[in-house]
Design a protein around this motif. Structure first.
Motif, PDB file in Angstrom:
ATOM      1  N   LEU A   1     -95.959  42.591 -48.521  1.00 46.00           N
ATOM      2  CA  LEU A   1     -94.698  41.997 -48.094  1.00 46.00           C
ATOM      3  C   LEU A   1     -93.952  41.369 -49.269  1.00 46.00           C
ATOM      4  O   LEU A   1     -92.711  41.396 -49.318  1.00 46.00           O
ATOM      5  CB  LEU A   1     -94.949  40.972 -46.988  1.00 46.00           C
ATOM      6  CG  LEU A   1     -95.426  41.573 -45.663  1.00 46.00           C
ATOM      7  CD1 LEU A   1     -95.798  40.466 -44.681  1.00 46.00           C
ATOM      8  CD2 LEU A   1     -94.376  42.494 -45.055  1.00 46.00           C
ATOM      9  N   ARG A   2     -94.670  40.795 -50.220  1.00 44.11           N
ATOM     10  CA  ARG A   2     -94.014  40.277 -51.421  1.00 44.11           C
ATOM     11  C   ARG A   2     -93.360  41.412 -52.205  1.00 44.11           C
ATOM     12  O   ARG A   2     -92.237  41.275 -52.715  1.00 44.11           O
ATOM     13  CB  ARG A   2     -95.019  39.538 -52.303  1.00 44.11           C
ATOM     14  CG  ARG A   2     -95.462  38.192 -51.763  1.00 44.11           C
ATOM     15  CD  ARG A   2     -96.167  37.369 -52.821  1.00 44.11           C
ATOM     16  NE  ARG A   2     -97.444  37.948 -53.216  1.00 44.11           N
ATOM     17  CZ  ARG A   2     -98.606  37.637 -52.658  1.00 44.11           C
ATOM     18  NH1 ARG A   2     -98.655  36.749 -51.660  1.00 44.11           N
ATOM     19  NH2 ARG A   2     -99.731  38.193 -53.073  1.00 44.11           N
ATOM     20  N   PHE A   3     -94.075  42.528 -52.301  1.00 42.20           N
ATOM     21  CA  PHE A   3     -93.533  43.691 -53.010  1.00 42.20           C
ATOM     22  C   PHE A   3     -92.296  44.228 -52.308  1.00 42.20           C
ATOM     23  O   PHE A   3     -91.289  44.560 -52.952  1.00 42.20           O
ATOM     24  CB  PHE A   3     -94.608  44.775 -53.098  1.00 42.20           C
ATOM     25  CG  PHE A   3     -94.155  46.052 -53.737  1.00 42.20           C
ATOM     26  CD1 PHE A   3     -93.869  46.117 -55.089  1.00 42.20           C
ATOM     27  CD2 PHE A   3     -94.015  47.201 -52.974  1.00 42.20           C
ATOM     28  CE1 PHE A   3     -93.447  47.306 -55.679  1.00 42.20           C
ATOM     29  CE2 PHE A   3     -93.595  48.390 -53.551  1.00 42.20           C
ATOM     30  CZ  PHE A   3     -93.310  48.439 -54.910  1.00 42.20           C
ATOM     31  N   VAL A   4     -92.346  44.310 -50.992  1.00 38.31           N
ATOM     32  CA  VAL A   4     -91.180  44.774 -50.224  1.00 38.31           C
ATOM     33  C   VAL A   4     -89.995  43.852 -50.462  1.00 38.31           C
ATOM     34  O   VAL A   4     -88.860  44.301 -50.698  1.00 38.31           O
ATOM     35  CB  VAL A   4     -91.517  44.862 -48.726  1.00 38.31           C
ATOM     36  CG1 VAL A   4     -90.263  45.111 -47.898  1.00 38.31           C
ATOM     37  CG2 VAL A   4     -92.543  45.964 -48.473  1.00 38.31           C
ATOM     38  N   SER A   5     -90.231  42.555 -50.422  1.00 37.71           N
ATOM     39  CA  SER A   5     -89.155  41.588 -50.639  1.00 37.71           C
ATOM     40  C   SER A   5     -88.543  41.746 -52.033  1.00 37.71           C
ATOM     41  O   SER A   5     -87.325  41.615 -52.207  1.00 37.71           O
ATOM     42  CB  SER A   5     -89.699  40.169 -50.460  1.00 37.71           C
ATOM     43  OG  SER A   5     -88.701  39.210 -50.711  1.00 37.71           O
ATOM     44  N   ALA A   6     -89.390  42.076 -53.020  1.00 37.72           N
ATOM     45  CA  ALA A   6     -88.924  42.172 -54.401  1.00 37.72           C
ATOM     46  C   ALA A   6     -88.189  43.472 -54.689  1.00 37.72           C
ATOM     47  O   ALA A   6     -87.444  43.549 -55.667  1.00 37.72           O
ATOM     48  CB  ALA A   6     -90.119  42.041 -55.353  1.00 37.72           C
ATOM     49  N   THR A   7     -88.370  44.489 -53.858  1.00 38.74           N
ATOM     50  CA  THR A   7     -87.835  45.811 -54.181  1.00 38.74           C
ATOM     51  C   THR A   7     -86.841  46.363 -53.169  1.00 38.74           C
ATOM     52  O   THR A   7     -86.170  47.355 -53.459  1.00 38.74           O
ATOM     53  CB  THR A   7     -88.988  46.834 -54.313  1.00 38.74           C
ATOM     54  OG1 THR A   7     -89.756  46.837 -53.087  1.00 38.74           O
ATOM     55  CG2 THR A   7     -89.892  46.490 -55.482  1.00 38.74           C
TER      56      THR A   7
END
Length: 290
Positions: A176-182
């Motif tokens: 979810l952090r990766f999704v938020s960042a990309t």
């Protein structure tokens, strides 16, 4: 909070020559029913059980459906086995992204992949925490008739014990952090083999933000009896392969299992069934219904 590691696009092994998509076969995009996209997730079972024969069945169905995006798990390349995602993408005329924890240049690499028939706007990959579990997520932002959509493919820890649940919870948080960042504020679709039921506690943070496409379509059915694990290989039904979608941006209109019957020779496409879904873009707030 762990660090989100973005890998430069230059390090990705990806095909860049995608053919123009052709006409969609019956049962494919059905865009006439509303602007949107279709997606498939499927665990390939790497090269076990006569991959050269299995891939014929897989390719034929994907050619028939012409999905906008395909998430693949258990993708392998090794001596005498061409990268499975690359082979399928070449046959389909799709672009592809292959993500692995194995270094570039080694003979054997194993991981996840995304294939698309749509123009690719952005691409990223990430090694999921905890790194000792060797799990990844791939990301493509694609152009669907002028509308950007972020598609993600992943495969989480397979253990069913408490250690596996803890690991999946950490992986979901990092995902979810990766999704938020990309994602850049554009609609999100996350697909893959999550090795957990959709209502499992280790997926709760993911489910609090994204809808389950299959469950949304079949809400009045007995979902406990639905399995994405092939009953030829597994006794207990377990729906662990999912396509999640951003509910304020998209609506799930159709969803069904794929590869849930053997071919004429009795050969199965995989030890998993695939999942196909059609997502429609939600109307903008305040838009007049048609």
């Amino acid at each position: 909070m762990g660090l989100v590691l973005l890998v430069p696009a230059t390090m990705l092994q990806a095909s860049v020559a995608a053919a123009e998509p052709g006409q969609v076969a019956d049962g494919g995009n059905a865009l006439a029913a509303g602007a949107g996209m279709t997606m498939v997730t499927f665990n390939l079972h790497h090269d076990r059980e006569n991959w050269p024969e299995r891939r014929k069945t897989i390719l034929a169905e994907l050619q028939r459906l012409q999905p906008d995006a395909i998430a693949l798990q258990e993708v392998i390349q090794k001596r005498n086995v061409r990268n499975q995602a690359e082979w399928l993408a070449t046959q389909l005329g799709y672009s592809y992204l292959f993500v692995s924890t194995d270094p570039l240049g080694v003979t054997k690499r194993y991981g996840n992949a995304l294939l698309t028939r749509r123009p690719v706007v952005a691409r990223n990959q990430h090694l999921l925490q905890p790194l000792r579990d060797y799990r990844t997520v791939g990301h493509l932002r694609i152009d669907v008739d002028g509308r950007p959509v972020n598609v993600y493919a992943t495969h989480l820890n397979e253990r069913s014990d408490d250690a596996g649940k803890r690991t999946r919870r950490i992986q979901v948080e990092d995902l979810l952090r990766f999704v938020s960042a990309t994602s850049g504020g554009e609609p999100v679709v996350i697909a893959g083999d999550f090795n957990a039921l959709v209502d499992a506690g280790d997926l709760s943070e993911l489910r609090s933000r994204y809808g389950d496409s299959y469950g949304s379509v079949h809400v009045n059915n007995d979902l406990d009896s639905v399995s994405t694990l092939n009953s030829h290989y597994y006794q207990a039904p377990s729906r662990i392969d999912h396509i999640f979608f951003q509910q304020d941006a998209m609506v799930a209109r159709e969803a069904r299992l794929l590869f849930d019957t053997p071919d004429e020779g009795g050969r199965w496409a995989s030890d998993h069934y695939g999942v196909w879904t059609r997502l429609q873009f939600a109307p903008a707030p305040g838009a007049m219904p048609r």
